[in-house]
Motif scaffolding. Structure first.
Motif, PDB file in Angstrom:
ATOM      1  N   SER A 143      12.769  -0.449  13.952  1.00 25.36           N
ATOM      2  CA  SER A 143      12.764  -0.429  12.491  1.00 25.36           C
ATOM      3  C   SER A 143      12.708   1.010  12.012  1.00 25.36           C
ATOM      4  CB  SER A 143      11.569  -1.208  11.940  1.00 25.36           C
ATOM      5  OG  SER A 143      11.554  -1.160  10.523  1.00 25.36           O
ATOM      6  N   LYS A 144      13.266   1.237  10.848  1.00 24.09           N
ATOM      7  CA  LYS A 144      13.209   2.546  10.218  1.00 24.09           C
ATOM      8  C   LYS A 144      11.941   2.636   9.380  1.00 24.09           C
ATOM      9  CE  LYS A 144      15.898   5.732   7.355  1.00 24.09           C
ATOM     10  NZ  LYS A 144      17.149   5.924   6.565  1.00 24.09           N
ATOM     11  N   CYS A 145      11.137   3.696   9.570  1.00 25.82           N
ATOM     12  CA  CYS A 145       9.835   3.820   8.900  1.00 25.82           C
ATOM     13  C   CYS A 145       9.720   5.175   8.204  1.00 25.82           C
ATOM     14  CB  CYS A 145       8.691   3.670   9.915  1.00 25.82           C
ATOM     15  SG  CYS A 145       8.663   2.106  10.806  1.00 25.82           S
ATOM     16  N   TRP A 146       8.742   5.269   7.329  1.00 23.33           N
ATOM     17  CA  TRP A 146       8.432   6.540   6.684  1.00 23.33           C
ATOM     18  C   TRP A 146       7.876   7.511   7.725  1.00 23.33           C
ATOM     19  CZ3 TRP A 146       4.979   4.449   2.103  1.00 23.33           C
ATOM     20  CH2 TRP A 146       5.764   3.612   1.287  1.00 23.33           C
ATOM     21  N   PRO A 147       7.965   8.800   7.458  1.00 26.75           N
ATOM     22  CA  PRO A 147       7.239   9.756   8.306  1.00 26.75           C
ATOM     23  C   PRO A 147       5.742   9.450   8.260  1.00 26.75           C
ATOM     24  CG  PRO A 147       8.833  10.891   6.923  1.00 26.75           C
ATOM     25  CD  PRO A 147       8.799   9.469   6.450  1.00 26.75           C
ATOM     26  N   PRO A 148       5.037   9.529   9.381  1.00 23.33           N
ATOM     27  CA  PRO A 148       3.616   9.142   9.407  1.00 23.33           C
ATOM     28  C   PRO A 148       2.751   9.893   8.395  1.00 23.33           C
ATOM     29  CG  PRO A 148       4.477   9.445  11.632  1.00 23.33           C
ATOM     30  CD  PRO A 148       5.531   9.935  10.694  1.00 23.33           C
ATOM     31  N   ASP A 149       3.088  11.162   8.126  1.00 21.35           N
ATOM     32  CA  ASP A 149       2.253  11.963   7.229  1.00 21.35           C
ATOM     33  C   ASP A 149       2.308  11.477   5.783  1.00 21.35           C
ATOM     34  OD1 ASP A 149       1.505  13.486   9.345  1.00 21.35           O
ATOM     35  OD2 ASP A 149       2.922  15.120   8.943  1.00 21.35           O
ATOM     36  N   VAL A 150       3.394  10.794   5.390  1.00 20.07           N
ATOM     37  CA  VAL A 150       3.526  10.346   4.006  1.00 20.07           C
ATOM     38  C   VAL A 150       2.422   9.359   3.657  1.00 20.07           C
ATOM     39  CG1 VAL A 150       4.991   9.098   2.376  1.00 20.07           C
ATOM     40  CG2 VAL A 150       6.015  10.739   3.967  1.00 20.07           C
ATOM     41  N   PHE A 151       2.269   8.335   4.479  1.00 20.65           N
ATOM     42  CA  PHE A 151       1.240   7.330   4.208  1.00 20.65           C
ATOM     43  C   PHE A 151      -0.165   7.916   4.363  1.00 20.65           C
ATOM     44  CE2 PHE A 151      -1.474   3.786   5.795  1.00 20.65           C
ATOM     45  CZ  PHE A 151      -1.506   3.052   4.620  1.00 20.65           C
ATOM     46  N   THR A 152      -0.345   8.775   5.364  1.00 21.58           N
ATOM     47  CA  THR A 152      -1.665   9.380   5.574  1.00 21.58           C
ATOM     48  C   THR A 152      -2.068  10.245   4.388  1.00 21.58           C
ATOM     49  OG1 THR A 152      -1.327   9.386   7.974  1.00 21.58           O
ATOM     50  CG2 THR A 152      -3.038  10.840   7.092  1.00 21.58           C
ATOM     51  N   ASN A 153      -1.146  11.058   3.891  1.00 20.29           N
ATOM     52  CA  ASN A 153      -1.466  11.929   2.758  1.00 20.29           C
ATOM     53  C   ASN A 153      -1.762  11.118   1.498  1.00 20.29           C
ATOM     54  OD1 ASN A 153      -1.144  14.236   4.306  1.00 20.29           O
ATOM     55  ND2 ASN A 153       1.025  14.471   3.767  1.00 20.29           N
ATOM     56  N   PHE A 154      -1.008  10.029   1.308  1.00 16.84           N
ATOM     57  CA  PHE A 154      -1.286   9.187   0.142  1.00 16.84           C
ATOM     58  C   PHE A 154      -2.666   8.551   0.257  1.00 16.84           C
ATOM     59  CE2 PHE A 154      -1.128   5.121  -2.171  1.00 16.84           C
ATOM     60  CZ  PHE A 154      -0.795   5.577  -3.437  1.00 16.84           C
ATOM     61  N   CYS A 155      -3.039   8.125   1.450  1.00  9.84           N
ATOM     62  CA  CYS A 155      -4.377   7.536   1.646  1.00  9.84           C
ATOM     63  C   CYS A 155      -5.475   8.573   1.438  1.00  9.84           C
ATOM     64  CB  CYS A 155      -4.478   6.932   3.042  1.00  9.84           C
ATOM     65  SG  CYS A 155      -3.536   5.405   3.254  1.00  9.84           S
ATOM     66  N   LEU A 156      -5.215   9.821   1.813  1.00 12.73           N
ATOM     67  CA  LEU A 156      -6.189  10.885   1.542  1.00 12.73           C
ATOM     68  C   LEU A 156      -6.391  11.056   0.043  1.00 12.73           C
ATOM     69  CD1 LEU A 156      -5.103  13.528   4.206  1.00 12.73           C
ATOM     70  CD2 LEU A 156      -7.286  12.318   4.136  1.00 12.73           C
ATOM     71  N   PHE A 157      -5.296  11.010  -0.716  1.00 18.66           N
ATOM     72  CA  PHE A 157      -5.399  11.109  -2.169  1.00 18.66           C
ATOM     73  C   PHE A 157      -6.180   9.920  -2.730  1.00 18.66           C
ATOM     74  CE2 PHE A 157      -3.520   9.304  -6.065  1.00 18.66           C
ATOM     75  CZ  PHE A 157      -3.988  10.229  -6.991  1.00 18.66           C
ATOM     76  N   VAL A 158      -5.862   8.703  -2.258  1.00 19.97           N
ATOM     77  CA  VAL A 158      -6.549   7.506  -2.754  1.00 19.97           C
ATOM     78  C   VAL A 158      -8.034   7.568  -2.427  1.00 19.97           C
ATOM     79  CG1 VAL A 158      -6.727   5.000  -2.530  1.00 19.97           C
ATOM     80  CG2 VAL A 158      -4.480   6.078  -2.664  1.00 19.97           C
TER      81      VAL A 158
END
Length: 328
Positions: A143-158
């Motif tokens: 499957s094609k996925c987002w770069p791992p850092d995108v979700f991690t950085n968003f979770c850091l912001f949240v």
């Protein structure tokens, strides 16, 4: 961190439904939040029985267990996010029933809307970061996925934003009672309503472990501290929201304490009892029943001082009947 909040929420419901005969949106929201927290604990428990908390090399001895642990962790993360935001939302809705100043109402609605928006997005992003969500727990499925850092950085912001909202909700009650005519012992109300600051502290600690989301090599081991602190934050947020409503129950359990003298910022004062006084000479008899006076120094002042419109104040009614018996 699931059982203790559950007990406090059950006590809250006893106060609200049985003692006060009322049930509001904040009560419904905190029930859903507690259900999410209990479900989160159950999911983590099941995952721990098949490998969560062990190194991935050990869990990989049974590939099916590795897939199941990954799937359960994703489900658990979504449940933890929803339990957190709903617990804080319940407390914010409770504050909406208390505050009367316009700027406070605007702040609370801003907190409710933005906090729910970012947290719901975080819960959804867990499953939509890959075109085929099954790839998240089974790498054998392409499957094609987002770069791992995108979700991690968003979770850091949240995580940072959620912690900031904890402190806002914890400090807001002090702006309500700071300038009121209160006894020192009654400042305890503000403390009780500010316990969410501990949830904010837990959120800060949890945020430091969010980088583990991008560590896929040993995720069954690396995710454990994050899952622990997510439960701590959720439990503290729900407990703080429930504890702020338990004064009537504490007053019943400890009838002789000073709890009964504290301000109640939600309930209306009951009508005074009828009393009769006689002077020592037997010449004057004063009978107090009902009448109408405006009370300016009682606990009703707590709402009057916050209201820009005097029509919103609470008046205590007292009737006074004075009878004089003159003797010869």
């Amino acid at each position: 961190m699931a059982i203790v909040p559950l007990v406090f929420v059950l006590m809250r419901l006893y106060v609200r439904v049985y003692m006060k005969r009322i049930f509001g949106w904040d009560d419904l929201i905190i029930i859903v939040a507690t259900a999410c927290l209990v479900a989160y604990a159950a999911v983590c428990h099941v995952a721990s029985t098949i490998g969560l908390g062990r190194h991935v090399t050990v869990v990989a001895e049974n590939p099916n267990n590795l897939i199941d642990v990954a799937m359960l962790c994703d489900i658990g993360e979504a449940l933890a996010i929803m339990a957190c935001t709903l617990g804080k939302t319940s407390f914010a809705v409770t504050l909406l029933r208390i505050v009367v100043r316009r700027w406070m109402i605007i702040v609370l609605w801003f907190v409710i809307v933005t906090m729910n928006l970012v947290n719901v997005l975080a819960a959804l992003f867990i499953f939509v970061q890959c075109k085929d969500p099954r790839h998240l727990w089974n790498s054998a499925i392409p499957s094609k996925c987002w770069p791992p850092d995108v979700f991690t950085n968003f979770c850091l912001f949240v995580g940072a934003y959620s912690g900031a909202q904890d402190f806002v909700l914890a400090l807001l009650p002090w702006t309500i009672v700071w300038n009121l005519q209160m006894k020192k012992k009654e400042i305890g109300i503000a403390f009780a309503m500010s316990l969410g600051v501990f949830a904010g502290a837990a959120s800060i600690v949890k945020t430091t472990f969010l980088v583990a989301l991008s560590k896929k090599a040993d995720f069954t081991w690396e995710l454990v501290p994050l899952l622990y602190w997510a439960a701590v934050e959720d439990g503290l947020a729900i407990t703080a929201a429930a504890l702020s409503t338990l004064k009537p129950l504490l007053a019943r359990v400890f009838p002789g304490s000073t709890i009964n003298n504290n301000y109640n910022m939600i309930s209306y004062p009951s009508a005074p009892k009828r009393k009769v006084f006689d002077n020592s000479q037997g010449e004057t008899r004063t009978e107090i029943g009902h009448g109408s006076v405006h009370e300016t120094e009682s606990q009703t002042k707590i709402l009057e001082s916050q209201s820009p419109n005097r029509d919103e104040t609470i008046n205590m009614t007292t009737e006074v009947l004075v009878t004089y018996n003159r003797t010869s």
